[in-house]
Write a protein that holds these residues in place. Structure first.
Motif, short mmCIF file in Angstrom:
data_model
loop_
_atom_site.label_atom_id
_atom_site.label_comp_id
_atom_site.label_asym_id
_atom_site.label_seq_id
_atom_site.Cartn_x
_atom_site.Cartn_y
_atom_site.Cartn_z
N MET A 1 -4.72 -6.49 -7.08
CA MET A 1 -4.09 -6.88 -5.84
C MET A 1 -5.12 -7.60 -4.98
O MET A 1 -6.27 -7.18 -4.89
CB MET A 1 -3.54 -5.66 -5.10
N LYS A 2 -4.67 -8.67 -4.34
CA LYS A 2 -5.56 -9.45 -3.47
C LYS A 2 -5.25 -9.12 -2.02
O LYS A 2 -4.09 -9.10 -1.61
CB LYS A 2 -5.36 -10.94 -3.74
N LEU A 3 -6.30 -8.86 -1.26
CA LEU A 3 -6.18 -8.48 0.14
C LEU A 3 -6.78 -9.55 1.05
O LEU A 3 -7.81 -10.14 0.72
CB LEU A 3 -6.89 -7.16 0.40
N TYR A 4 -6.14 -9.76 2.18
CA TYR A 4 -6.67 -10.62 3.24
C TYR A 4 -7.41 -9.72 4.21
O TYR A 4 -6.92 -8.65 4.58
CB TYR A 4 -5.52 -11.33 3.96
N VAL A 5 -8.60 -10.14 4.63
CA VAL A 5 -9.39 -9.39 5.59
C VAL A 5 -9.72 -10.32 6.75
O VAL A 5 -10.42 -11.32 6.58
CB VAL A 5 -10.70 -8.84 4.96
N GLY A 6 -9.20 -10.02 7.93
CA GLY A 6 -9.39 -10.87 9.09
C GLY A 6 -10.21 -10.20 10.18
O GLY A 6 -10.45 -9.00 10.15
N LYS A 7 -10.61 -11.02 11.15
CA LYS A 7 -11.42 -10.60 12.29
C LYS A 7 -12.78 -10.05 11.87
O LYS A 7 -13.32 -9.13 12.48
CB LYS A 7 -10.68 -9.59 13.17
N LEU A 8 -13.32 -10.63 10.80
CA LEU A 8 -14.64 -10.21 10.32
C LEU A 8 -15.73 -10.69 11.27
O LEU A 8 -15.62 -11.78 11.84
CB LEU A 8 -14.92 -10.81 8.95
N PRO A 9 -16.80 -9.91 11.41
CA PRO A 9 -17.97 -10.44 12.12
C PRO A 9 -18.44 -11.70 11.39
O PRO A 9 -18.43 -11.75 10.16
CB PRO A 9 -19.00 -9.31 11.99
N TYR A 10 -18.86 -12.70 12.12
CA TYR A 10 -19.19 -13.99 11.53
C TYR A 10 -20.38 -13.95 10.58
O TYR A 10 -20.54 -14.83 9.76
CB TYR A 10 -19.40 -15.04 12.61
N ARG A 11 -21.21 -12.93 10.68
CA ARG A 11 -22.37 -12.88 9.78
C ARG A 11 -22.12 -12.03 8.54
O ARG A 11 -23.04 -11.81 7.74
CB ARG A 11 -23.59 -12.40 10.55
N THR A 12 -20.89 -11.57 8.33
CA THR A 12 -20.56 -10.79 7.13
C THR A 12 -20.70 -11.66 5.89
O THR A 12 -20.23 -12.79 5.85
CB THR A 12 -19.12 -10.25 7.22
N THR A 13 -21.34 -11.11 4.87
CA THR A 13 -21.53 -11.83 3.60
C THR A 13 -20.52 -11.35 2.56
O THR A 13 -19.88 -10.30 2.73
CB THR A 13 -22.94 -11.60 3.05
N ASP A 14 -20.40 -12.11 1.47
CA ASP A 14 -19.55 -11.71 0.36
C ASP A 14 -19.97 -10.33 -0.15
O ASP A 14 -19.12 -9.48 -0.43
CB ASP A 14 -19.65 -12.71 -0.80
N GLN A 15 -21.27 -10.12 -0.28
CA GLN A 15 -21.80 -8.86 -0.80
C GLN A 15 -21.42 -7.69 0.11
O GLN A 15 -20.98 -6.65 -0.37
CB GLN A 15 -23.33 -8.94 -0.93
N GLU A 16 -21.57 -7.85 1.41
CA GLU A 16 -21.23 -6.79 2.35
C GLU A 16 -19.73 -6.48 2.31
O GLU A 16 -19.33 -5.31 2.37
CB GLU A 16 -21.64 -7.17 3.77
N LEU A 17 -18.92 -7.52 2.20
CA LEU A 17 -17.47 -7.33 2.13
C LEU A 17 -17.11 -6.56 0.85
O LEU A 17 -16.33 -5.60 0.89
CB LEU A 17 -16.77 -8.69 2.16
#
Length: 111
Positions: free
Chosen positions: A1-17
């Protein structure tokens, strides 16, 4: 399943997510969307998880949770709409610009 994640802090990386969601199951991919002109995050991303139950659990636990002081949004991702061929490119046919007749364009006005 694919999830949308919004309102992330702008410095969030792929790895952190990916690390955030891996607490709830196996993450297939985690991608923060980057603006191609500026190279900066657009503040949202997508996470794909291998198991729908794990994805549902992650969505339930992480939606409206706090990440670096921001309340993030997590929803099931929607399929991307195909806008090609729908006339949505911002251009109109010449003969359909003005339904009143007479063109109505700048060439019809005196300046």
């Amino acid at each position: 399943m694919k999830l949308y994640v919004g309102k992330l802090p702008y410095r969030t990386t792929d790895q952190e997510l990916g690390d955030l969601f891996s607490q709830y199951g196996q993450v297939v991919s985690a991608t923060v969307i980057i603006d191609r002109d500026t190279g900066r995050s657009k503040g949202f991303g997508f996470v794909e998880m291998s198991n729908d139950q794990e994805a549902q659990s992650a969505m339930n636990q992480l939606n409206n949770s706090s990440l670096e002081g921001r309340s993030i949004v997590v929803n099931e991702a929607q399929e991307k709409r195909d806008n090609r061929g729908g006339g949505s490119g911002g251009f109109q046919r010449r003969d359909s610009r003005d339904s009143r007749g007479g063109g109505g364009g700048y060439r019809d006005r005196r300046y």
